[in-house]
Scaffold this active site. Structure first.
Site, PDB file in Angstrom:
ATOM      1  N   CYS A   1     -12.516  -3.236  -4.366  1.00  0.00           N
ATOM      2  CA  CYS A   1     -11.076  -2.899  -3.321  1.00  0.00           C
ATOM      3  C   CYS A   1     -10.136  -3.966  -3.711  1.00  0.00           C
ATOM      4  O   CYS A   1      -8.915  -3.532  -3.858  1.00  0.00           O
ATOM      5  CB  CYS A   1     -11.416  -2.461  -2.109  1.00  0.00           C
ATOM      6  SG  CYS A   1      -9.722  -2.322  -0.995  1.00  0.00           S
TER       7      CYS A   1
ATOM      8  N   HIS B   1      12.223  10.699  16.168  1.00  0.00           N
ATOM      9  CA  HIS B   1      13.467  11.222  15.448  1.00  0.00           C
ATOM     10  C   HIS B   1      14.351  10.115  14.907  1.00  0.00           C
ATOM     11  O   HIS B   1      14.603   9.169  15.648  1.00  0.00           O
ATOM     12  CB  HIS B   1      14.186  12.450  16.274  1.00  0.00           C
ATOM     13  CG  HIS B   1      15.144  13.033  15.503  1.00  0.00           C
ATOM     14  ND1 HIS B   1      14.917  13.952  14.575  1.00  0.00           N
ATOM     15  CD2 HIS B   1      16.409  12.698  15.500  1.00  0.00           C
ATOM     16  CE1 HIS B   1      16.129  14.274  13.939  1.00  0.00           C
ATOM     17  NE2 HIS B   1      16.928  13.751  14.483  1.00  0.00           N
TER      18      HIS B   1
ATOM     19  N   GLY C   1      -7.520  12.523 -12.352  1.00  0.00           N
ATOM     20  CA  GLY C   1      -7.890  12.224 -11.105  1.00  0.00           C
ATOM     21  C   GLY C   1      -6.977  11.197 -10.513  1.00  0.00           C
ATOM     22  O   GLY C   1      -5.884  10.677 -11.209  1.00  0.00           O
TER      23      GLY C   1
ATOM     24  N   ALA D   1     -13.074   3.269   0.397  1.00  0.00           N
ATOM     25  CA  ALA D   1     -13.319   1.962   1.338  1.00  0.00           C
ATOM     26  C   ALA D   1     -13.299   2.087   2.692  1.00  0.00           C
ATOM     27  O   ALA D   1     -14.177   1.659   3.298  1.00  0.00           O
ATOM     28  CB  ALA D   1     -12.103   0.911   1.029  1.00  0.00           C
TER      29      ALA D   1
ATOM     30  N   GLY E   1     -15.005  -7.412  -3.189  1.00  0.00           N
ATOM     31  CA  GLY E   1     -15.221  -6.365  -3.922  1.00  0.00           C
ATOM     32  C   GLY E   1     -14.296  -5.554  -5.037  1.00  0.00           C
ATOM     33  O   GLY E   1     -13.153  -6.349  -5.183  1.00  0.00           O
TER      34      GLY E   1
ATOM     35  N   GLU F   1      -6.204  16.223 -19.067  1.00  0.00           N
ATOM     36  CA  GLU F   1      -7.198  16.474 -18.097  1.00  0.00           C
ATOM     37  C   GLU F   1      -8.020  17.891 -18.584  1.00  0.00           C
ATOM     38  O   GLU F   1      -7.331  18.730 -18.926  1.00  0.00           O
ATOM     39  CB  GLU F   1      -6.583  16.704 -16.817  1.00  0.00           C
ATOM     40  CG  GLU F   1      -7.405  17.693 -15.791  1.00  0.00           C
ATOM     41  CD  GLU F   1      -8.707  16.989 -15.187  1.00  0.00           C
ATOM     42  OE1 GLU F   1      -8.612  15.607 -15.093  1.00  0.00           O
ATOM     43  OE2 GLU F   1      -9.736  17.591 -15.318  1.00  0.00           O
TER      44      GLU F   1
ATOM     45  N   ILE G   1      -7.073   7.950  -9.710  1.00  0.00           N
ATOM     46  CA  ILE G   1      -7.089   6.759 -10.459  1.00  0.00           C
ATOM     47  C   ILE G   1      -5.971   6.723 -11.722  1.00  0.00           C
ATOM     48  O   ILE G   1      -5.268   5.819 -11.874  1.00  0.00           O
ATOM     49  CB  ILE G   1      -8.439   6.011 -10.750  1.00  0.00           C
ATOM     50  CG1 ILE G   1      -9.196   5.955  -9.577  1.00  0.00           C
ATOM     51  CG2 ILE G   1      -8.333   5.033 -11.596  1.00  0.00           C
ATOM     52  CD1 ILE G   1     -10.873   5.591  -9.817  1.00  0.00           C
TER      53      ILE G   1
END
Lengths: 471, 572
Positions: free
Chosen positions: A45, A445, A185, A321, A43, A206, A187
């Site tokens: 993804c 740590h 955004g 996804a 797909g 934007e 992407i």
């Protein structure tokens, strides 16, 4: 409970939702047919989304760090970039993963059909195969996992090879000298980061007053600062009023805060995604599609047609996804008669920029909107030893806590590796953990994961690495 | 107001079972006076009060598990150590809150307060709306639809919600006027009579409302409490569990809504995220338990697997035992899953009510059933003749319709069958009206609509009314009022078959008539067998009030009335 082992299930769409559903159904003993236009499952993804973009972002980060290394006394000189080798490496990653999925389908005896499916009725699909032959197949249940595609705004439509959507940008045809990214955004910012690292002068435009609309502003700020250095310019409160192709590039007219014209070699439009709900013959079923184009489902992911289920991007936001694959599994279990529902307490969201931004559960923006009383505990990475060794002290970890019960309701992280760190927050929320539980859990740590524990300490007013004078 | 909290009882004792309460609201108590008996792991101890004054509000019940630090009761005009213990934040909190929250926060179903308890502390003005009495034997319902939101202005009489009771869906009107402040229930909740539905912004004569800054004060009170308890840990070297005064059960957040991101997921109109791990939520779903209803025993109200199992068990037990909690417990069930697959389904609605009601009737009434047969050959001819007339009136001339008329006449002649028993007062209640219930089989289960003043209606009218009520029952349109006030019941299984059966008396009535299927039988008449249509009739009655001979006479009277229909016009 009815015996479901004889069910024949069709899964339409082979993305992370579709193949997760198909594989689980096969493992439960059902007969499964998986239909997708690509050679192998994967797909968006795997073919045009998460995976190729992360491969390129990995390279972008390496280039950025090689520049930063000057501060640490190491000089590599300017990188020599072989775009075609980079491209074929990325394609190799995709091929390996999708090929692996093809293999897994065979091993599970999932019938994989490369083609497109349309409905003749609720249980009969007409499949047009890649070789143009047609076949009509009948099933007991159908799961729609048809996904989504990049949205196109008519005013930004221009028939030119210089115009790209996210798919074209990931193809990496070349490295343009200048690039305009329309839409701030995740992407747009991820792909902008890739091109900027490869040497392109990137401008982001934007419409809204901030990048990554919807995310908490304090998480976005460190990213914004870094992107300001990395990108040529970031134009907020600005829209694209006109596009015109010229010999030297595309002339873009801006309106809003920035009102001028500039010429770019290429323009990437990333203004969102649209669900693929225009499925042939859907009108022959009782499936309902809402005005926003999403297929309507109940908590079992069942559509208004009881034998048809739908999952993933095609049923709604967030289009992620990991949401799709969980829905896929829930839908299959529901068809198998298990008493299940898709009702997570938290779905993580990750923006793979540099620094990364990740959050899950309640956001501060949402809490403010709802006038909901919460306590926010922040731990700045300036106090993290690990962040200092990485020379990435700009990060921050915060917890959103219910003051009455001290339950962790949300987590937000900005910083290197935030996407890996957020999983702990998701687990905490799903398990109903209290801030005290995070505080009392020993974290290794020196790692960035300690910032989560220390944010919980901040909530209780005492953190090892922050001194707060007594009042 | 002063609170009395359960004091420390000894080393490692942090809770106990309340065996006996020695006080009641209104009692005057003095410091040092024993107020209850508590059974701990080690012994039964009498707990003396550390406060004195007049008991106002008792927050616990016998049989409950009580933790050290939990509020037991409040006193007025009080003094004592309790007063010193309560922080200013608690004092400023409005008093009705804890009482109102009790049903929703932690009480498992077996321990839910009986409905119709007197309202706790008297309020100067109506600041909240509680679910009013809805009708006979209705003490709760499922909230189907809320018609108000916070901020809605409601006035008295305005419908505020739709409630599905065991019998019908009813609109509930408000009994208060004002602006809705907080809604304490949500759609899908089970709501009990007396439960607070919503609160108002400033009632008519209400005292000044909680100041806006109250939540902040509340928090600072918490911070203060936390500091105090941290100091206690240090001083006493105790663990957090021991030192933490676990006063009231942790309230589960009521108003949480999902972030936009999740809220948008199609088909997942989430309420609040529940503090339960994913596997616990799945278990709840598999057991048919609404996880939102399960009280969590963990920190922050966290719900464990055991909490879900316990709640599920309590649900099943309460379905049967709720009406008579004082009776013996049912023997424990074996694990049926050992022998094969099983499915557990919650008993709901009509089924639950039927189970409760019949269990109660069976355990209250000493039943006897008398059987007889009625020759209805002639009646059948009459029935055929009058059928068109009944149809004209919109009814069906059924045996049941005729039986209604027959029984109404019989009840006039035998008034002890139209009565009820009040054992408490040792009285018999004779009713001067004849309302007969008819059992109707619906897809939801058994419903009993009641036809009023049967003696004042003719058979055609009764047939029409019967047809109409049966249809309403099947369409779920019966109102609770249409199922109340019966004095006698008829149940007709003739449509299905059978030769005789023993119906259970519909308590608090004292008798019920069962009709089976009529059939052609040879009957000895005037020296020879004749083929006659014979209807088997069965009368179950409460032997406390009705003697066997009376029952035989009553049933014979009914049989003869069927045999000689014209008697009805003479005697009825």
């Amino acid at each position: 409970m009815a015996d479901t082992s004889n069910l024949h299930i069709a899964v339409v769409g082979g993305g992370p939702g579709g193949y997760a559903a198909a594989f689980l159904a096969a493992d439960l003993g059902m007969k499964v047919t998986l239909i997708d236009p690509e050679v192998n499952p994967g797909g968006v993804c795997l073919y045009r989304g998460c995976i190729p973009s992360k491969a390129l972002l990995h390279v972008a980060k390496l280039i950025e760090e090689s520049h930063q290394a000057k501060n640490w006394g190491i000089e590599f000189g300017d990188p020599q970039i072989d775009v075609s080798r980079l491209r074929s490496w990325k394609e190799g990653v995709v091929k390996k993963l999708t090929g692996g999925l093809g293999m897994l389908s065979k091993q599970r005896s999932v019938q994989y059909i490369q083609g497109w499916a349309g409905f003749e009725n609720s249980t009969t699909l007409r499949v047009t195969k890649a070789d143009k032959t047609e076949e009509t197949l009948s099933f007991d249940r159908v799961i729609l996992a048809t996904g989504s595609r990049p949205a196109i705004i008519p005013s930004l439509k221009l028939d030119s090879p210089r115009m790209m959507d996210s798919t074209a940008a990931l193809d990496l045809a070349d490295v343009p000298a200048t690039l305009l990214v329309v839409g701030g955004g995740y992407i747009g910012l991820e792909l902008g980061t890739v091109y900027a690292a490869l040497g392109t002068k990137v401008t982001v435009v934007e419409m809204l007053p901030g990048l990554l609309p919807g995310a908490d502003r304090d998480l976005v700020l460190p990213l914004h600062k870094r992107l300001e250095k990395m990108f040529d310019s970031i134009l907020l409160n600005t829209t694209v009023a006109g596009l015109k192709e010229e010999n030297s590039g595309i002339r873009v007219t801006f309106s809003g805060s920035a009102q001028d014209e500039r010429v770019f070699d290429k323009v990437l439009v990333s203004v969102g995604r649209k669900p693929n709900s225009e499925i042939a013959g859907l009108e022959n079923t009782s499936v309902t599609v809402n005005p926003r184009g999403f297929v309507e489902v109940n908590r079992q992911l069942q559509t208004d047609d009881p034998v048809i289920y739908a999952i993933g991007d095609v049923v709604g936001e967030p289009m992620l996804a990991h949401k799709a694959s969980h829905e896929g599994r829930t839908a299959v279990e529901a068809t198998a008669g298990h008493k299940v529902a898709f009702e997570p307490n938290a779905i993580p969201a990750v923006v793979f920029t540099d620094p990364e931004i990740a959050w899950c559960g309640l956001t501060q923006t949402q809490a403010e909107k709802e006038n909901r009383e919460i306590k926010v505990a922040k731990f700045p990475w300036g106090a993290s030893g690990r962040a200092m060794t990485l020379d990435r002290a700009e990060g921050m970890t915060k917890l959103l806590i219910d003051p009455a019960t001290e339950r962790v309701l949300g987590m937000g992280i900005v910083g290197a590796g935030a996407g890996e760190l957020i999983a702990e927050g998701v687990l905490a929320i799903e398990m109903g953990a209290l801030a005290r539980d995070l505080e009392l859990t020993i974290h290794p740590h020196p790692t960035l994961s300690e910032t989560i524990m220390e944010a919980a300490e901040v909530f209780y007013g005492q953190a090892t690495d922050i001194y707060r004078p007594k009042k | 107001m002063t609170e009395f909290k359960l004091p420390e009882l000894g080393e490692n004792i942090d809770q106990g079972d309340l065996v006996r309460l020695m006080i009641a609201p209104g009692a005057t108590i003095a410091e040092g006076q024993p107020v209850m008996e508590l059974e701990t792991d080690k012994a039964v101890v009498e707990v003396p009060s550390s406060v004195s004054g007049t008991v106002k509000d008792i927050r616990v019940k016998e049989g409950e598990k009580i933790k050290v630090g939990q509020v037991i009761f409040t006193v007025e005009n009080g003094a004592g150590s309790g007063a010193r213990a309560s922080s200013p934040a608690q004092a400023s909190a409005p008093t009705p809150q804890p009482a109102a929250k009790a049903p929703t926060s932690s009480a498992p179903p077996t321990q839910t307060e009986p409905p119709r308890t007197p309202a706790p502390p008297p309020q100067p003005g109506p600041t909240e709306f509680k679910l009013p009495e809805l009708g006979e034997n209705i003490d709760q319902g499922d909230l189907v639809r809320l018609m108000i939101f916070p901020g809605t202005r409601v006035s008295e009489g305005q419908p505020v919600m739709e409630l599905e009771t065991d019998k019908a869906v009813v609109e509930v009107p408000s009994s208060v006027s004002g602006v809705v402040k907080e809604i304490r229930v949500k759609e899908g909740d089970k709501v009990k009579v007396g439960e607070v539905i919503f609160t108002l912004e400033g009632g008519a004569t209400a005292p000044p409302q909680r100041p806006k800054a109250a939540p902040v004060e509340h928090v600072s009170g918490q911070v203060a409490a936390r500091l105090a308890f941290q100091a206690a840990i240090k001083a006493e070297g105790k663990t957090e569990e021991q030192a933490l005064p676990p006063d009231q059960p942790q309230p589960i957040p009521q108003t949480f809504t999902m972030p936009v991101q999740l809220g948008k997921v199609a088909g997942t109109d989430h309420g609040e995220p529940v503090p339960a791990a994913p596997h616990v939520r799945r278990l709840a779903r598999e057991l048919g338990v609404d996880i939102h209803q399960v009280p969590g025993t963990g920190a922050g109200g966290r719900i464990s697997e055991d909490d879900v199992k316990a709640y599920s068990k309590a649900l099943l037990v309460s379905a049967v035992q709720a009406p008579r909690a004082t009776h013996f417990a049912e023997p424990a069930l074996p694990d049926f899953a050992k022998w094969g697959k099983i499915e557990r389904v919650a008993m709901r609605g009509v089924r639950r009510k039927t189970a409760e009601h019949l269990w109660e009737a069976w355990n209250t009434i000493p039943h006897v059933t008398q059987h007889d047969k009625a020759d209805i050959t002639e009646l059948e001819q009459l029935r055929a003749r009058f059928a068109p007339k009944a149809e004209e009136a919109g009814g069906k001339m059924t045996v049941t319709a005729i039986a209604l008329k027959v029984c109404a006449s019989a009840l006039k002649v035998f008034p002890q069958f139209n009565a009820s028993i009040d054992m408490g007062k040792e009285e018999i209640i004779y009713k001067q009206y004849i309302n007969i219930g008819v059992a109707v089989d619906t897809d939801r289960g058994l419903l009993v609509p009641v036809i009023r003043d049967v003696d004042k209606k003719n058979i055609v009218e009764l047939a029409a009314e019967m047809t109409q009520l049966s249809q309403k029952a099947r369409d779920r349109k019966l109102t609770p009022a249409e199922m109340e006030g019966g004095t006698f019941t008829i149940t007709n299984l003739g449509g299905i078959g059978g030769t005789a059966f023993s119906p259970i008396v519909n308590h608090p009535e004292v008798a019920i008539l069962g009709l089976s299927r009529s059939s052609m039988e040879p009957v000895w008449i005037n020296g020879k067998f004749e083929a006659r249509r014979v209807l088997p009739v069965s009368l179950s009655y409460d032997h406390r009030l009705i003697d066997g001979a009376d029952a035989a006479r009553f049933l014979r009277w009914i049989a003869e009335a069927f045999e000689q229909p014209f008697l009805l016009s003479v005697q009825g």
